[in-house]
Design a protein around this motif. Structure first.
Motif, PDB file in Angstrom:
ATOM      1  N   PRO A   1       0.827  -1.212   0.000  1.00  0.00           N
ATOM      2  CA  PRO A   1       0.000   0.000   0.000  1.00  0.00           C
ATOM      3  C   PRO A   1       0.862   1.263   0.000  1.00  0.00           C
ATOM      4  CG  PRO A   1      -0.711  -1.533   1.706  1.00  0.00           C
ATOM      5  CD  PRO A   1       0.583  -2.040   1.174  1.00  0.00           C
ATOM      6  N   LYS A   2       0.406   2.270  -0.754  1.00  0.00           N
ATOM      7  CA  LYS A   2       1.100   3.567  -0.740  1.00  0.00           C
ATOM      8  C   LYS A   2       0.568   4.354   0.456  1.00  0.00           C
ATOM      9  CE  LYS A   2       0.034   4.628  -4.969  1.00  0.00           C
ATOM     10  NZ  LYS A   2      -0.148   5.400  -6.191  1.00  0.00           N
ATOM     11  N   VAL A   3       1.475   4.741   1.323  1.00  0.00           N
ATOM     12  CA  VAL A   3       1.125   5.423   2.565  1.00  0.00           C
ATOM     13  C   VAL A   3       2.023   6.635   2.742  1.00  0.00           C
ATOM     14  CG1 VAL A   3       1.008   5.178   5.080  1.00  0.00           C
ATOM     15  CG2 VAL A   3       0.398   3.253   3.624  1.00  0.00           C
ATOM     16  N   LYS A   4       1.432   7.738   3.160  1.00  0.00           N
ATOM     17  CA  LYS A   4       2.208   8.923   3.525  1.00  0.00           C
ATOM     18  C   LYS A   4       2.250   9.015   5.046  1.00  0.00           C
ATOM     19  CE  LYS A   4       1.319  11.899  -0.437  1.00  0.00           C
ATOM     20  NZ  LYS A   4       0.794  13.193  -0.874  1.00  0.00           N
ATOM     21  N   THR A   5       3.405   9.381   5.575  1.00  0.00           N
ATOM     22  CA  THR A   5       3.559   9.552   7.017  1.00  0.00           C
ATOM     23  C   THR A   5       3.779  11.021   7.315  1.00  0.00           C
ATOM     24  OG1 THR A   5       4.520   7.341   7.218  1.00  0.00           O
ATOM     25  CG2 THR A   5       4.888   8.872   9.044  1.00  0.00           C
ATOM     26  N   ILE A   6       2.954  11.551   8.181  1.00  0.00           N
ATOM     27  CA  ILE A   6       3.081  12.941   8.617  1.00  0.00           C
ATOM     28  C   ILE A   6       3.710  12.917  10.008  1.00  0.00           C
ATOM     29  CG2 ILE A   6       1.850  15.048   9.192  1.00  0.00           C
ATOM     30  CD1 ILE A   6      -0.381  14.079   7.297  1.00  0.00           C
TER      31      ILE A   6
ATOM     32  N   PHE B   1       4.847  15.075  13.259  1.00  0.00           N
ATOM     33  CA  PHE B   1       4.624  16.326  13.964  1.00  0.00           C
ATOM     34  C   PHE B   1       5.812  16.622  14.876  1.00  0.00           C
ATOM     35  CE2 PHE B   1       0.514  14.482  12.941  1.00  0.00           C
ATOM     36  CZ  PHE B   1      -0.093  15.527  12.274  1.00  0.00           C
ATOM     37  N   GLY B   2       5.931  17.857  15.329  1.00  0.00           N
ATOM     38  CA  GLY B   2       7.079  18.312  16.111  1.00  0.00           C
ATOM     39  C   GLY B   2       7.270  17.611  17.438  1.00  0.00           C
ATOM     40  N   ASP B   3       6.220  17.068  18.024  1.00  0.00           N
ATOM     41  CA  ASP B   3       6.353  16.455  19.351  1.00  0.00           C
ATOM     42  C   ASP B   3       6.663  14.959  19.287  1.00  0.00           C
ATOM     43  OD1 ASP B   3       3.975  15.596  18.372  1.00  0.00           O
ATOM     44  OD2 ASP B   3       2.762  16.188  20.092  1.00  0.00           O
ATOM     45  N   GLY B   4       7.065  14.473  18.114  1.00  0.00           N
ATOM     46  CA  GLY B   4       7.393  13.061  17.966  1.00  0.00           C
ATOM     47  C   GLY B   4       6.212  12.206  17.544  1.00  0.00           C
ATOM     48  N   TYR B   5       5.038  12.772  17.528  1.00  0.00           N
ATOM     49  CA  TYR B   5       3.841  12.056  17.102  1.00  0.00           C
ATOM     50  C   TYR B   5       3.826  11.967  15.584  1.00  0.00           C
ATOM     51  CZ  TYR B   5      -1.130  11.141  16.322  1.00  0.00           C
ATOM     52  OH  TYR B   5      -2.311  10.620  15.906  1.00  0.00           O
ATOM     53  N   SER B   6       3.398  10.844  15.046  1.00  0.00           N
ATOM     54  CA  SER B   6       3.280  10.700  13.591  1.00  0.00           C
ATOM     55  C   SER B   6       1.953  10.036  13.250  1.00  0.00           C
ATOM     56  CB  SER B   6       4.438   9.879  13.024  1.00  0.00           C
ATOM     57  OG  SER B   6       4.384   8.553  13.490  1.00  0.00           O
ATOM     58  N   GLN B   7       1.518  10.262  12.030  1.00  0.00           N
ATOM     59  CA  GLN B   7       0.257   9.688  11.583  1.00  0.00           C
ATOM     60  C   GLN B   7       0.422   9.207  10.144  1.00  0.00           C
ATOM     61  OE1 GLN B   7      -3.067  12.353  11.832  1.00  0.00           O
ATOM     62  NE2 GLN B   7      -4.537  10.794  11.202  1.00  0.00           N
ATOM     63  N   ASP B   8      -0.064   8.001   9.863  1.00  0.00           N
ATOM     64  CA  ASP B   8      -0.036   7.441   8.512  1.00  0.00           C
ATOM     65  C   ASP B   8      -1.394   7.645   7.854  1.00  0.00           C
ATOM     66  OD1 ASP B   8       2.546   6.501   8.857  1.00  0.00           O
ATOM     67  OD2 ASP B   8       1.878   4.574   9.630  1.00  0.00           O
ATOM     68  N   ILE B   9      -1.361   8.040   6.558  1.00  0.00           N
ATOM     69  CA  ILE B   9      -2.592   8.200   5.790  1.00  0.00           C
ATOM     70  C   ILE B   9      -2.402   7.565   4.413  1.00  0.00           C
ATOM     71  CG2 ILE B   9      -3.378  10.292   6.965  1.00  0.00           C
ATOM     72  CD1 ILE B   9      -2.325  11.894   4.590  1.00  0.00           C
ATOM     73  N   ARG B  10      -3.520   7.172   3.804  1.00  0.00           N
ATOM     74  CA  ARG B  10      -3.464   6.617   2.446  1.00  0.00           C
ATOM     75  C   ARG B  10      -2.933   7.669   1.484  1.00  0.00           C
ATOM     76  NH1 ARG B  10      -9.387   4.418   2.465  1.00  0.00           N
ATOM     77  NH2 ARG B  10      -9.682   6.579   1.943  1.00  0.00           N
TER      78      ARG B  10
END
Length: 105
Positions: A11-16, A18-27
């Motif tokens: 799957p193609k996934v983008k990872t965002i 954030f500055g506080d070490g938190y990340s989120q994956d989205i399609r």
């Protein structure tokens, strides 16, 4: 194709991040899971070998064609073939390796 095939499902996934070490994956896009198959057409005679190569060469890697992949993926889908590896084992015994990539266009 012969029964021995491989499929690459990635799957193609983008990872965002954030500055506080938190990340989120989205399609990445609407169709983020496209099938890719490495097929082998083995033990073919010259006529069948020529027909397979002619079919794949005339599409030049840019024209889609309809193909029903093996189960459990067995729904009619559009594919493009961008990689073709022809070979000859011995007299009148030929193989074609081809990579089919699912296409949305």
């Amino acid at each position: 194709p012969s029964y021995n095939y491989e499929s690459n499902i990635q799957p193609k996934v983008k990872t965002i991040v954030f500055g506080d070490g938190y990340s989120q994956d989205i399609r990445d896009g609407i169709n983020n899971i496209l099938l890719v198959f490495d097929f082998l057409f083995d033990g073919r005679d010259l006529d069948e070998y020529s027909a397979i190569l002619h079919f794949l060469h005339t599409r030049e890697g840019v024209e889609s064609f309809f193909f029903t992949p093996p189960q459990p993926f067995g729904n009619l889908k559009k594919f493009k073939c961008k990689k073709i590896i022809p070979s000859q084992k011995f007299y009148n015994n030929y193989d074609v390796r081809a990579t089919f990539e699912e296409s949305i266009s």
